[in-house]
Design an enzyme around this catalytic site. Structure first.
Site, mmCIF file in Angstrom:
data_model
loop_
_atom_site.group_PDB
_atom_site.id
_atom_site.type_symbol
_atom_site.label_atom_id
_atom_site.label_comp_id
_atom_site.label_asym_id
_atom_site.label_seq_id
_atom_site.Cartn_x
_atom_site.Cartn_y
_atom_site.Cartn_z
ATOM 1 N N ASP A 129 35.621 44.974 57.580
ATOM 2 C CA ASP A 129 35.146 45.406 56.367
ATOM 3 C C ASP A 129 36.466 45.681 55.622
ATOM 4 O O ASP A 129 37.200 46.885 55.978
ATOM 5 C CB ASP A 129 34.290 46.797 56.660
ATOM 6 C CG ASP A 129 33.652 47.106 55.187
ATOM 7 O OD1 ASP A 129 33.999 46.872 54.262
ATOM 8 O OD2 ASP A 129 32.652 48.143 55.210
ATOM 9 N N ASN A 176 39.829 36.515 50.018
ATOM 10 C CA ASN A 176 38.577 35.895 49.257
ATOM 11 C C ASN A 176 37.533 36.816 49.516
ATOM 12 O O ASN A 176 36.600 36.732 48.466
ATOM 13 C CB ASN A 176 37.976 34.529 49.997
ATOM 14 C CG ASN A 176 36.908 34.292 49.598
ATOM 15 O OD1 ASN A 176 36.588 33.802 48.444
ATOM 16 N ND2 ASN A 176 35.835 34.456 50.466
ATOM 17 N N ALA A 177 37.523 37.907 50.101
ATOM 18 C CA ALA A 177 36.044 38.658 50.356
ATOM 19 C C ALA A 177 36.126 39.460 48.834
ATOM 20 O O ALA A 177 36.817 39.908 47.994
ATOM 21 C CB ALA A 177 36.277 39.842 51.188
ATOM 22 N N GLY A 178 34.877 39.263 48.481
ATOM 23 C CA GLY A 178 34.411 40.189 47.037
ATOM 24 C C GLY A 178 32.826 40.413 46.867
ATOM 25 O O GLY A 178 32.194 40.063 47.760
ATOM 26 N N SER A 229 39.523 35.211 39.685
ATOM 27 C CA SER A 229 38.431 34.425 38.713
ATOM 28 C C SER A 229 38.862 33.836 37.374
ATOM 29 O O SER A 229 39.788 34.488 36.977
ATOM 30 C CB SER A 229 37.368 35.602 38.340
ATOM 31 O OG SER A 229 36.593 35.061 37.363
ATOM 32 N N TYR A 288 33.587 43.588 37.496
ATOM 33 C CA TYR A 288 33.978 42.325 38.080
ATOM 34 C C TYR A 288 35.119 41.689 37.615
ATOM 35 O O TYR A 288 36.340 41.515 38.216
ATOM 36 C CB TYR A 288 32.841 41.412 38.148
ATOM 37 C CG TYR A 288 33.300 40.058 39.047
ATOM 38 C CD1 TYR A 288 33.289 40.017 40.468
ATOM 39 C CD2 TYR A 288 33.885 38.727 38.522
ATOM 40 C CE1 TYR A 288 33.672 38.963 41.232
ATOM 41 C CE2 TYR A 288 34.122 37.650 39.138
ATOM 42 C CZ TYR A 288 33.897 37.793 40.493
ATOM 43 O OH TYR A 288 34.418 36.813 41.256
ATOM 44 N N ALA A 323 37.186 43.242 35.556
ATOM 45 C CA ALA A 323 38.352 44.548 35.638
ATOM 46 C C ALA A 323 38.981 44.540 37.129
ATOM 47 O O ALA A 323 40.073 44.672 37.329
ATOM 48 C CB ALA A 323 37.647 45.811 35.435
ATOM 49 N N LYS A 382 39.180 41.870 39.294
ATOM 50 C CA LYS A 382 39.903 40.570 39.244
ATOM 51 C C LYS A 382 41.056 40.814 38.462
ATOM 52 O O LYS A 382 42.343 40.392 38.893
ATOM 53 C CB LYS A 382 39.124 39.261 38.986
ATOM 54 C CG LYS A 382 38.202 39.261 39.912
ATOM 55 C CD LYS A 382 38.290 38.851 41.523
ATOM 56 C CE LYS A 382 37.221 38.317 42.224
ATOM 57 N NZ LYS A 382 37.889 38.408 43.711
#
Length: 271
Positions: free
Chosen positions: A56, A83-85, A135, A148, A150, A152
């Site tokens: 986590d 990559n986790a998002g 992104s 989202y 913000a 990135k």
């Protein structure tokens, strides 16, 4: 030579696609995710080359411990894909403090914890790659997905600084600005705000703008990541997706045009 990959968010979507592509290329992978049940079959198909790791990214201590396990699994790390998002969907006014903090814990702080944890291992290799997945929309905010963007955008900025800080160690950092892919982000990975009636007209407009277009599958993006990882001198930033490339250039041009249209006011001040 076989490389060792460490990929977060590897149980589905882009992370899963990158994991499968790296294995298909003969490399070894430590695939990290909060739930690793969906990775067990793949691990059985690739004995000795895939290690699922329950992780986590919100837990900084757990991230550092997990990265130590990942490095020990194959004797080091060569390529890290951060990559986790997740997605917080809704208007800025609608989002609760708990939702905002939880979102940033994954999309920003979690990525920072991973970067901090892997750098000593990459430095020990006198090199290595760190791919920071952000992104194509991180250059500007958009209604309903403001947080989202913000998260990135914050990761973009930190990654630019990080790239400067570690290039002297031979570590290459690339900000991977992903386009829209069918990753399940808008379903399994989404937290929704409680809608306010005042925003319903705009919400309806935004939903119509998203439309019913079918996004490409994640595996169609994997060849770009594989090629990027092989480049001796990779770019600091890369847009992944043909349509997204065009959209980003359009947004950048619109921003430049806006600045120019108000240049006269900007230049009144000497700073």
């Amino acid at each position: 030579m076989s490389k060792v990959w460490f990929i977060t968010g590897a149980s589905r979507g882009l992370g899963r696609a990158f994991t499968e592509a790296a294995l298909a290329g003969g490399d070894r992978v430590v695939a990290a995710a909060r739930s690793i049940d969906s990775l067990k079959g793949l691990a059985e198909e690739c004995p000795g080359r895939l290690v699922p790791l329950r992780l986590d990214v919100r837990d900084r201590k757990g991230v550092f411990e997990g990265v130590e396990q990942a490095a020990a699994a194959f004797g080091g790390l060569d390529i890290v894909v951060n990559n986790a998002g997740a997605l917080l969907y809704g208007m800025v006014e609608e989002a609760t403090e708990e939702q905002i903090r939880a979102h940033m814990d994954v999309n920003f702080f979690g990525a920072v914890w991973v970067a901090q944890a892997v750098l000593p291992h990459l430095r020990a290799r006198s090199g290595g790659r760190l791919l920071q997945v952000t992104s194509m929309g991180s250059g500007g905010g958009m209604a309903t997905v403001g947080f989202y963007g913000a998260g990135k955008a914050a990761l973009d900025s930190v990654s630019e600084a990080l790239a400067m800080e570690v290039e002297g160690f031979g570590i290459k950092v690339t900000i991977v600005q992903m386009g829209g892919y069918n990753t399940g982000l808008f379903t399994a990975g989404t937290t929704n705000t409680e809608p306010l009636a005042q925003y319903q007209p705009l919400r309806t407009e935004m939903e119509a703008m998203w439309g019913d277009a079918i996004a490409p599958e994640p595996e169609t993006a994997a060849p770009v990541i594989m090629e990027l990882a092989r480049l001796p001198d990779p770019p600091r930033r890369l847009i992944v997706g043909s349509q997204s490339f065009d959209h980003v250039l359009e947004m950048d041009q619109a921003q430049a045009d806006l600045y120019r249209s108000w240049e006269h006011l900007s230049r009144i001040a000497p700073g």
